[in-house]
Design an enzyme around this catalytic site. Structure first.
Site, mmCIF file in Angstrom:
data_model
loop_
_atom_site.group_PDB
_atom_site.id
_atom_site.type_symbol
_atom_site.label_atom_id
_atom_site.label_comp_id
_atom_site.label_asym_id
_atom_site.label_seq_id
_atom_site.Cartn_x
_atom_site.Cartn_y
_atom_site.Cartn_z
ATOM 1 N N ASP A 8 -2.968 2.341 -5.942
ATOM 2 C CA ASP A 8 -1.855 2.353 -4.991
ATOM 3 C C ASP A 8 -1.808 1.136 -4.078
ATOM 4 O O ASP A 8 -1.116 1.156 -3.064
ATOM 5 C CB ASP A 8 -1.939 3.618 -4.123
ATOM 6 C CG ASP A 8 -3.227 3.680 -3.308
ATOM 7 O OD1 ASP A 8 -4.211 3.043 -3.702
ATOM 8 O OD2 ASP A 8 -3.239 4.371 -2.280
ATOM 9 N N GLU A 9 -2.490 0.070 -4.450
ATOM 10 C CA GLU A 9 -2.619 -1.057 -3.531
ATOM 11 C C GLU A 9 -2.734 -2.350 -4.319
ATOM 12 O O GLU A 9 -3.428 -2.417 -5.334
ATOM 13 C CB GLU A 9 -3.872 -0.837 -2.672
ATOM 14 C CG GLU A 9 -4.085 -1.826 -1.571
ATOM 15 C CD GLU A 9 -5.353 -1.516 -0.779
ATOM 16 O OE1 GLU A 9 -5.621 -2.249 0.178
ATOM 17 O OE2 GLU A 9 -6.067 -0.542 -1.122
ATOM 18 N N ASP B 92 0.867 -1.185 0.000
ATOM 19 C CA ASP B 92 0.000 0.000 0.000
ATOM 20 C C ASP B 92 0.901 1.231 0.000
ATOM 21 O O ASP B 92 1.690 1.439 0.926
ATOM 22 C CB ASP B 92 -0.892 -0.013 1.239
ATOM 23 C CG ASP B 92 -2.063 0.950 1.120
ATOM 24 O OD1 ASP B 92 -2.103 1.713 0.135
ATOM 25 O OD2 ASP B 92 -2.934 0.940 2.010
#
Length: 471
Positions: free
Chosen positions: A105-106, A11
């Site tokens: 983003d993960e 993350d």
């Protein structure tokens, strides 16, 4: 459950805000809030410096401004976020071919599917180092034997940390956490459990499966009891199938004019089709979402005879759907989506139109009802936008108003804040520009600054660059 911590959850730390800080040297180490800037805007991401003041994602922007009035409030720049996301996902692909992206983003990564040598901790530390060297940004990583535990571990590692859940230590991690930590526990379920005296994961485990089934039903109660014990056998799944594509806008003031509603529906339909075509898909069901002045939200849908990616078909269908909704009191939000996705389109797109065409009849598409364009939009300068000036070079908009726009001229590789200049909004030497790429010279990440390291709204944070193992 696996016998080794080979599922990795990565993350990026405060991703949107961190990108803005890396792009803008004057904002490094300072509170930054990214989101909608209108009266009804919401926070998308807040930097750790802003979180210290209680600002968090999904908060009303007006509330955030009261909590942290000195923060930089910026519009999102999704183009640069996607570029950096692609770089990060490419680095993940070097570790393993089995990646399950959850957002820009993960992502989950199955290390057992890769050829990387060394133990999982060494792989994770190397991955974090490469992300920092390539983008100048930091990432937090959790390693565990299941997706549930890996995701919880990465949250515990924030910012810029690594937490490893060793086999047998699952309960030590889970027991003290609130019930909302577990997947599937929303506000309503949490309140139901609280009334039964259950507020932590340990209390879920102690309650027993039979009690949870009695409280929540068989499916939910059984799965919740298993998660509280750390049991999660879901595999990492690459290429998760997208079920729908949609766009929506919240308006600063309610829309009352039907012509304006049709105009916005047409605009949203075109944006939706752009995303649809960008994904190489077509869709069979058109969906319209309407949130009215009283916050009541209605959806209407229509299923076509075959999948399409024709903007005129989507526009026409969406317009027909919204005409069936009473919008006389005012509209706060409109959305257009396409579901029932496929990888092909109907060859004869005209067959989608209602009615039959007479031989020799020419189909003339109806022109959209467009209200008079607002002249200020053409000269609109929003905080955070990239610009370029013929004399001063690249910079970004700090603010605008009363016919003036203030620009700070700096680039990501600068080590000191750039100079500020003010211009007339119609200055011909000033123009919008594409974002400049980031790199290792992008400056100190906010997650590693002493100020952000001291913690967010929830208290002290762990030191960065230190792997933490739960024995």
């Amino acid at each position: 459950m696996r016998s080794a911590p080979t599922i990795l959850h990565l993350d990026m730390d405060a991703f949107f805000a961190a990108v803005e800080q890396a792009s803008k040297p004057s904002l490094r180490g300072k509170p930054v809030v990214v989101g909608g800037l209108g009266p009804r805007g919401v926070v998308s991401t807040a930097s750790y410096e802003a979180r210290v003041h209680g600002v968090h994602s999904a908060m009303a922007m007006a509330h955030a401004r009261r909590l942290c009035p000195n923060a930089a409030y910026l519009i999102p720049r999704f183009g640069i976020y996607r570029q950096i996301s692609e770089i990060v996902m490419a680095l993940l692909a070097e570790v393993s071919p089995l990646i399950e992206p959850l957002s820009l983003d993960e992502a989950f990564v199955d290390l057992e599917a890769g050829d990387s040598a060394g133990d999982p901790q060494a792989v994770a530390e190397g991955l974090r180092a490469r992300i920092r060297a390539t983008t100048g940004l930091t990432a937090s990583v959790g390693l565990a034997g299941s997706k549930l535990l890996a995701k919880i571990a990465s949250e515990q590692a924030k910012p810029d940390g690594l937490v490893i859940v060793e086999p047998g230590s699952e309960r030590a991690l889970l027991d003290p956490l609130p019930v909302r930590t577990l997947w599937g526990v929303g506000p309503a379920t949490a309140e139901h459990l609280r009334k039964a005296g259950i507020v932590t994961v340990a209390e879920i485990a102690h309650a027993g499966e039979a009690e949870l089934v009695r409280l929540l039903g068989k499916a939910h109660g059984t799965s919740l009891h298993a998660m509280a014990a750390g049991l999660d056998n879901r595999p990492v799944v690459a290429d998760r199938d997208v079920k729908s594509i949609s766009v929506e806008d919240t308006f600063d003031t309610d829309l009352h004019d039907r012509a304006h509603v049709r105009y916005e529906i047409d605009r949203l339909a075109d944006r939706c089709v752009q995303r649809l075509r960008g994904a190489g898909r077509s869709g069979r069901t058109v969906v319209v979402k309407v949130r009215r002045y009283d916050f009541s939200t209605l959806t209407r849908s229509e299923t076509l005879r075959a999948p399409t990616d024709d903007p005129s078909v989507v526009r026409e269908t969406a317009r027909r759907l919204v005409e069936a909704v009473d919008t006389t009191g005012g509209v706060r939000l409109l959305g257009v989506g396409v579901a029932g996705l496929a990888d092909f389109t109907q060859e004869d797109l005209f067959a989608q139109h209602a009615g039959e065409q007479e031989p020799g009849e020419e189909i003339v598409p109806e022109l959209p009802a467009v209200p008079p364009p607002q002249p200020e939009r053409a000269k609109r300068w929003l905080p955070g936008q990239d610009v370029v000036h013929e004399e001063h070079g690249a910079g970004w908009v700090q603010g605008s108003g009363v016919g003036r726009v203030t620009v700070r001229f700096e680039v990501p590789s600068d080590t000191v804040p750039g100079r500020v200049r003010t211009f007339a909004v119609d200055d011909p030497a000033l123009a919008h520009a594409d974002p400049l790429p980031l790199g290792p010279a992008g400056g100190q990440s906010p997650a590693t600054s002493p100020k952000s390291r001291s913690g967010g709204a929830s208290g002290p944070r762990p030191e960065p660059d230190r792997g933490t193992s739960i024995p």
